[in-house]
Design an enzyme around this catalytic site. Structure first.
Site, PDB file in Angstrom:
ATOM      1  N   GLU A   1     -11.477   4.168  -0.751  1.00  0.00           N
ATOM      2  CA  GLU A   1     -11.864   4.469   0.638  1.00  0.00           C
ATOM      3  C   GLU A   1     -12.728   5.739   0.723  1.00  0.00           C
ATOM      4  O   GLU A   1     -12.442   6.756   0.111  1.00  0.00           O
ATOM      5  CB  GLU A   1     -10.615   4.642   1.526  1.00  0.00           C
TER       6      GLU A   1
ATOM      7  N   LYS B   1       2.657   3.471  -5.713  1.00  0.00           N
ATOM      8  CA  LYS B   1       2.099   2.433  -6.615  1.00  0.00           C
ATOM      9  C   LYS B   1       3.122   1.939  -7.634  1.00  0.00           C
ATOM     10  O   LYS B   1       3.060   0.805  -8.068  1.00  0.00           O
ATOM     11  CB  LYS B   1       0.843   2.960  -7.307  1.00  0.00           C
TER      12      LYS B   1
ATOM     13  N   ASP C   1      -3.326  -3.056  -2.361  1.00  0.00           N
ATOM     14  CA  ASP C   1      -4.380  -2.037  -2.375  1.00  0.00           C
ATOM     15  C   ASP C   1      -4.278  -1.208  -3.661  1.00  0.00           C
ATOM     16  O   ASP C   1      -3.214  -1.135  -4.288  1.00  0.00           O
ATOM     17  CB  ASP C   1      -4.233  -1.117  -1.154  1.00  0.00           C
ATOM     18  N   ASN C   2      -5.392  -0.582  -4.065  1.00  0.00           N
ATOM     19  CA  ASN C   2      -5.399   0.428  -5.126  1.00  0.00           C
ATOM     20  C   ASN C   2      -5.048  -0.064  -6.520  1.00  0.00           C
ATOM     21  O   ASN C   2      -4.471   0.678  -7.317  1.00  0.00           O
ATOM     22  CB  ASN C   2      -4.446   1.587  -4.778  1.00  0.00           C
TER      23      ASN C   2
ATOM     24  N   ASP D   1       0.839  -1.206   0.000  1.00  0.00           N
ATOM     25  CA  ASP D   1       0.000   0.000   0.000  1.00  0.00           C
ATOM     26  C   ASP D   1       0.869   1.250   0.000  1.00  0.00           C
ATOM     27  O   ASP D   1       0.481   2.295   0.521  1.00  0.00           O
ATOM     28  CB  ASP D   1      -0.904  -0.010   1.244  1.00  0.00           C
TER      29      ASP D   1
HETATM   30  C1  LIG Z   1       9.402   2.884  -1.128  1.00  0.00           C
HETATM   31  C2  LIG Z   1       8.767   3.192   0.173  1.00  0.00           C
HETATM   32  N1  LIG Z   1       9.294   2.732   1.336  1.00  0.00           N
HETATM   33  C3  LIG Z   1       8.686   3.037   2.503  1.00  0.00           C
HETATM   34  N2  LIG Z   1       7.566   3.776   2.619  1.00  0.00           N
HETATM   35  C4  LIG Z   1       7.036   4.250   1.483  1.00  0.00           C
HETATM   36  C5  LIG Z   1       7.601   3.973   0.221  1.00  0.00           C
HETATM   37  N3  LIG Z   1       6.826   4.559  -0.722  1.00  0.00           N
HETATM   38  C6  LIG Z   1       5.837   5.195  -0.086  1.00  0.00           C
HETATM   39  N4  LIG Z   1       5.953   5.014   1.245  1.00  0.00           N
HETATM   40  C7  LIG Z   1       5.029   5.516   2.274  1.00  0.00           C
HETATM   41  O1  LIG Z   1       3.797   4.816   2.065  1.00  0.00           O
HETATM   42  C8  LIG Z   1       2.724   5.758   2.009  1.00  0.00           C
HETATM   43  C9  LIG Z   1       2.346   5.983   0.602  1.00  0.00           C
HETATM   44  C10 LIG Z   1       1.215   5.532   0.104  1.00  0.00           C
HETATM   45  C11 LIG Z   1       0.848   5.791  -1.328  1.00  0.00           C
HETATM   46  N5  LIG Z   1      -0.569   5.601  -1.430  1.00  0.00           N
HETATM   47  C12 LIG Z   1      -1.262   6.303  -2.306  1.00  0.00           C
HETATM   48  O2  LIG Z   1      -0.711   7.091  -3.068  1.00  0.00           O
HETATM   49  C13 LIG Z   1      -2.733   6.150  -2.304  1.00  0.00           C
HETATM   50  C14 LIG Z   1      -3.480   7.100  -3.016  1.00  0.00           C
HETATM   51  C15 LIG Z   1      -4.866   7.025  -3.043  1.00  0.00           C
HETATM   52  C16 LIG Z   1      -5.618   8.019  -3.798  1.00  0.00           C
HETATM   53  C17 LIG Z   1      -6.683   7.647  -4.613  1.00  0.00           C
HETATM   54  C18 LIG Z   1      -7.405   8.601  -5.343  1.00  0.00           C
HETATM   55  C19 LIG Z   1      -7.063   9.945  -5.245  1.00  0.00           C
HETATM   56  F1  LIG Z   1      -7.761  10.879  -5.918  1.00  0.00           F
HETATM   57  C20 LIG Z   1      -6.011  10.334  -4.411  1.00  0.00           C
HETATM   58  C21 LIG Z   1      -5.285   9.386  -3.701  1.00  0.00           C
HETATM   59  C22 LIG Z   1      -5.541   6.013  -2.345  1.00  0.00           C
HETATM   60  C23 LIG Z   1      -4.786   5.070  -1.629  1.00  0.00           C
HETATM   61  O3  LIG Z   1      -5.383   4.059  -0.926  1.00  0.00           O
HETATM   62  C24 LIG Z   1      -3.387   5.122  -1.617  1.00  0.00           C
HETATM   63  O4  LIG Z   1      -2.704   4.140  -0.923  1.00  0.00           O
HETATM   64  C25 LIG Z   1       3.263   7.020   2.642  1.00  0.00           C
HETATM   65  O5  LIG Z   1       3.156   6.937   4.035  1.00  0.00           O
HETATM   66  C26 LIG Z   1       4.709   6.994   2.166  1.00  0.00           C
HETATM   67  O6  LIG Z   1       5.561   7.769   2.990  1.00  0.00           O
HETATM   68 MG   LIG Z   2      -4.010   2.532  -0.429  1.00  0.00          MG
END
Ligand SMILES: Cc1ncnc2c1ncn2[C@@H]1O[C@H](/C=C/CNC(=O)c2cc(-c3ccc(F)cc3)cc(O)c2O)[C@@H](O)[C@H]1O
Ligand SMILES: [Mg+2]
Length: 214
Positions: A199, A144, A169-170, A141
């Protein structure tokens, strides 16, 4: 100074949830995200699918990629058997700090190992640092475009065994096209799509469950 959304989410947990009661923490976050501010937690609808997969797998070792505020960490950890271990990776220190407090409020700090760092750096260290041979369940999660490279890395590091489950997820919104193509076309995975919604919205999204066949 202005507070951040994760700080306000934590405030809602501390105000509305009961210490040591994971379900009340989950409920407080969902209420906050529905009534006050949307946040990218897996949420209640997809969360029920996550719960059913965790309960079915009954994992001894779980890896979560992307802790964010710890919502899915709490959902998963609250369902784990006594000596099971959940390792969750988060490279944003501000999010990690919030997640630690959310996990602590739920009283689940003994089941959770939150590592502040990037998945690409830490996946190769899982065995030497934590004595984990393989993961029974991985919840993806995080960013992406990291799902596919990190899955390949877990394969290379021997962290997946015959029967290991990947739950992503997603896969529709925002979408993970390269990952989806890989797990659905590879003879080494048996994949299944669980249709749901993004969500707290009516937009389609879903979880992809993939069994590693070894
Ligand atoms: C390589 C690496 N290593 C370690 N931590 C890492 C990492 N890469 C990212 N992270 C961490 O994880 C989370 C990031 C989550 C990314 N999730 C999403 O982008 C996301 C977006 C939506 C969404 C949907 C429609 C929209 F219009 C806007 C947003 C829904 C979701 O459920 C998502 O998960 C965040 O806490 C980031 O610091
Ligand atoms: Mg997600």
């Amino acid at each position: 100074t202005q507070s951040t959304r994760p700080q306000r989410l934590l405030g809602a947990v501390q105000k509305n949830a009961t210490r040591g009661d994971p379900r009340s923490v989950v409920q407080a976050i969902d209420q906050f995200c529905r009534q006050k501010e949307w946040a990218m937690n897996v949420g209640d609808e997809k969360g029920c699918i996550l719960d059913s997969v965790v309960s079915e797998v009954n994992p001894a070792t779980v890896l979560e990629l992307g802790t964010y505020c710890g919502y899915s960490t709490v959902r998963i950890a609250s369902l784990l058997p006594p000596h099971a271990k959940l390792i969750t990776l988060e490279f944003n220190p501000d999010f990690a700090a919030i997640a630690r407090q959310v996990i602590a409020w739920a009283g689940l700090e003994d089941k959770v190992h939150l590592i502040e760092g990037a998945s690409g750096d830490w996946i190769p260290k899982m065995t030497e640092q934590f004595g984990v041979k393989t993961f029974d369940l991985v919840f993806l999660d995080h960013w992406k475009d990291r799902y596919l490279p990190d899955t390949m890395l877990m394969e290379e590091c021997g962290l997946l065994r015959k029967g290991s489950i990947l739950l992503a997820d997603n896969v529709i919104c925002p979408g993970t096209p390269d990952y989806l193509e890989y797990v659905r076309s590879s003879p080494r995975y048996e994949s299944q799509y669980f249709k749901s919604h993004l969500e707290y919205t009516k937009v389609e999204d879903g979880l992809e469950k993939s069994v590693f066949l070894g």
